[in-house]
Write an enzyme that holds these catalytic residues in place. Structure first.
Site, PDB file in Angstrom:
ATOM      1  N   TYR A  98      -2.605  -3.391   0.851  1.00  0.00           N
ATOM      2  CA  TYR A  98      -4.005  -3.779   1.019  1.00  0.00           C
ATOM      3  C   TYR A  98      -4.129  -5.042   1.867  1.00  0.00           C
ATOM      4  CZ  TYR A  98      -6.188  -0.369  -2.075  1.00  0.00           C
ATOM      5  OH  TYR A  98      -6.664   0.799  -2.606  1.00  0.00           O
ATOM      6  N   GLU A 141      -6.231   1.974  -9.243  1.00  0.00           N
ATOM      7  CA  GLU A 141      -5.085   2.792  -8.871  1.00  0.00           C
ATOM      8  C   GLU A 141      -3.887   2.536  -9.773  1.00  0.00           C
ATOM      9  OE1 GLU A 141      -4.888   1.961  -4.640  1.00  0.00           O
ATOM     10  OE2 GLU A 141      -6.953   2.690  -4.471  1.00  0.00           O
TER      11      GLU A 141
END
Length: 449
Positions: A98, A141
């Site tokens: 990310y 997640e």
């Protein structure tokens, strides 16, 4: 850390700019990201990056615009976020990735929008906004990964799976049955979910990943050594499979030569590799089943179910149908199967559906062939020529096939975007609430109606 009110206002003010220039930004972003970080190329479909579809850049641009538009209340976009979370978990995205994406995205925004638009204040606001969203997504997640590991036979990351059976279902579709190469177990899944399959692509010098819906009922605890869930009974998995196996049904794009240098940018490249080069005994890597499109767990025992599909979109619905037929109360539920294919030669599971409707009085089907061959007979090989137009169904068909008069009926659709949106609008015109309609799309992005 929550965004400051001033930062939320700044992000919201960029929504019109992203609506106009977002796709240009995201295309630039993906070009740079994959050029500077070649190790990430295996996470992205080559063909989804390229015009005319540009699915992934378009999906990211739409997500950025939605985030800016709803920055003060993210509730409306939570279904989109969940879809992305499920996809990321299926791709085994790692939390540290990310940061790489965030840095590249902000850099592209700065370069493409320019300093007059992407000022220091805008940069700071979007940095904080991206970090906030990334924290939310990483947390969700991680929860998905944790749920996978808790299941019997579950795992995190990629697992080596052996092809234990290949079955040709139609002229252009083949089912592949998989069992863990380590001889272990596989977890149950929710009917309608998909797995990611990762294979080596020497011509690209990196691996490629594709998602395929599981096309059979979840393997039952203590099930017999039958790969198709015990409904069809005509396919036996050999001893290597153990008691529990997964099935995917893959359509190939006809006329594609996988040895052609240009084939790697064709949208059917990986499916053709599976058809042409993968046989029983070969190994692929697979993720845990995932996805937010599935048969509702809270579905009442007698709630009617309508399954509407086009082409290979029938695969997740086949999993739902097989699951419903295995339930103890199977004969109490009314089920409709509405499907369109080009013709019988490319209509997977046509014989299975014909047999199921003959054996189960509560299951009715309406099969459309858009271009039936000269040898086909209406009323025998298919029910109607053309494509299904739900609004053209007469009063009896609406009552007996669509269950319009039954407020508990649920509707599940899978096929091309336009097909689903059109049928969803038709159902709503007939009085069906949107909450009772679920749709799945086999591409990057989300469905709107």
């Amino acid at each position: 850390m929550p965004l400051a009110p001033s930062q939320s206002q700044i992000i919201a003010s960029t929504a019109p700019i992203l609506a106009e220039h977002g796709l240009t930004v995201t295309r630039h972003f993906y070009d740079n990201l994959l050029g500077n970080n070649p190790e990430l190329r295996s996470l992205f479909s080559v063909t989804s990056q390229l015009p005319p579809s540009s699915h992934q850049p378009a999906a990211l641009a739409a997500s950025l615009h939605a985030y800016a538009t709803h920055i003060d209340d993210l509730t409306p976009i939570l279904p989109i976020v969940e879809k992305i979370n499920q996809k990321h978990a299926s791709l085994n995205i790692k939390s540290e990735q990310y940061a790489i994406v965030g840095e590249g995205l902000l850099k592209s925004m700065a370069e493409l929008l320019g300093p007059e638009v992407f000022t220091d204040e805008v940069r700071d606001a979007w940095t904080a906004g991206y970090n906030q969203l990334a924290d939310i997504m990483v947390g969700r997640e991680e929860a998905i990964f944790s749920d996978h590991e808790k299941k019997r036979g579950g795992w995190r990351g990629w697992r080596s799976m052996r092809i234990v059976k290949r079955v040709k279902e139609s002229e252009d579709a083949t089912s592949f049955y998989f069992s863990p190469s380590d001889g272990g177990d596989v977890p149950d899944f929710r009917p309608g979910q998909y797995v990611s399959v990762r294979i080596d692509v020497p011509e690209l010098e990196y691996k490629q990943i594709r998602q395929y819906s599981l096309s059979d009922a979840p393997p039952a605890e203590g099930s017999s050594n039958t790969a198709n869930g015990g409904i069809n009974g005509h396919v036996k998995v050999n001893e290597r499979a153990g008691d529990r196996a997964y099935r995917i049904t893959v359509k190939r794009e006809s006329g594609l030569d996988v040895h052609d240098p240009e084939a790697k940018v064709h949208p059917g490249y990986v499916s053709n590799l599976l058809h042409d080069t993968y046989n029983e005994g070969d190994i692929v890597e697979m993720s845990n089943p995932g996805g937010e499109f599935f048969l509702d767990q809270d579905l009442e025992d007698t709630a009617p179910v309508v399954l509407i599909s086009a082409g290979v979109g029938l695969t997740p619905l086949m999993s739902m149908l097989q699951t419903l037929l295995k339930k103890d109360n199977a004969s109490q539920r009314k089920i409709s199967w509405i499907h369109v294919a080009r013709n019988k030669a490319v209509d997977p599971f046509a014989d299975d559906i014909a047999r199921i409707t003959k054996e189960h009085n509560n299951v009715k089907s309406r099969v459309f062939h858009s271009s039936p061959s000269e040898s086909e007979k209406q009323g025998v090989d298919f029910d109607a020529a053309g494509r299904p137009d739900l609004l053209s169904f007469d009063e009896n068909e609406r009552r007996e096939l669509l269950f319009i008069d039954e407020p508990k009926a649920r509707y599940f659709m899978c096929g091309p975007n336009g097909f689903m949106i059109g049928n969803a609008k038709a159902l709503k015109q007939m009085g069906v609430e949107g909450a009772r309609i679920k749709m799945e799309l086999f591409s990057v992005g989300s469905v709107g109606a």
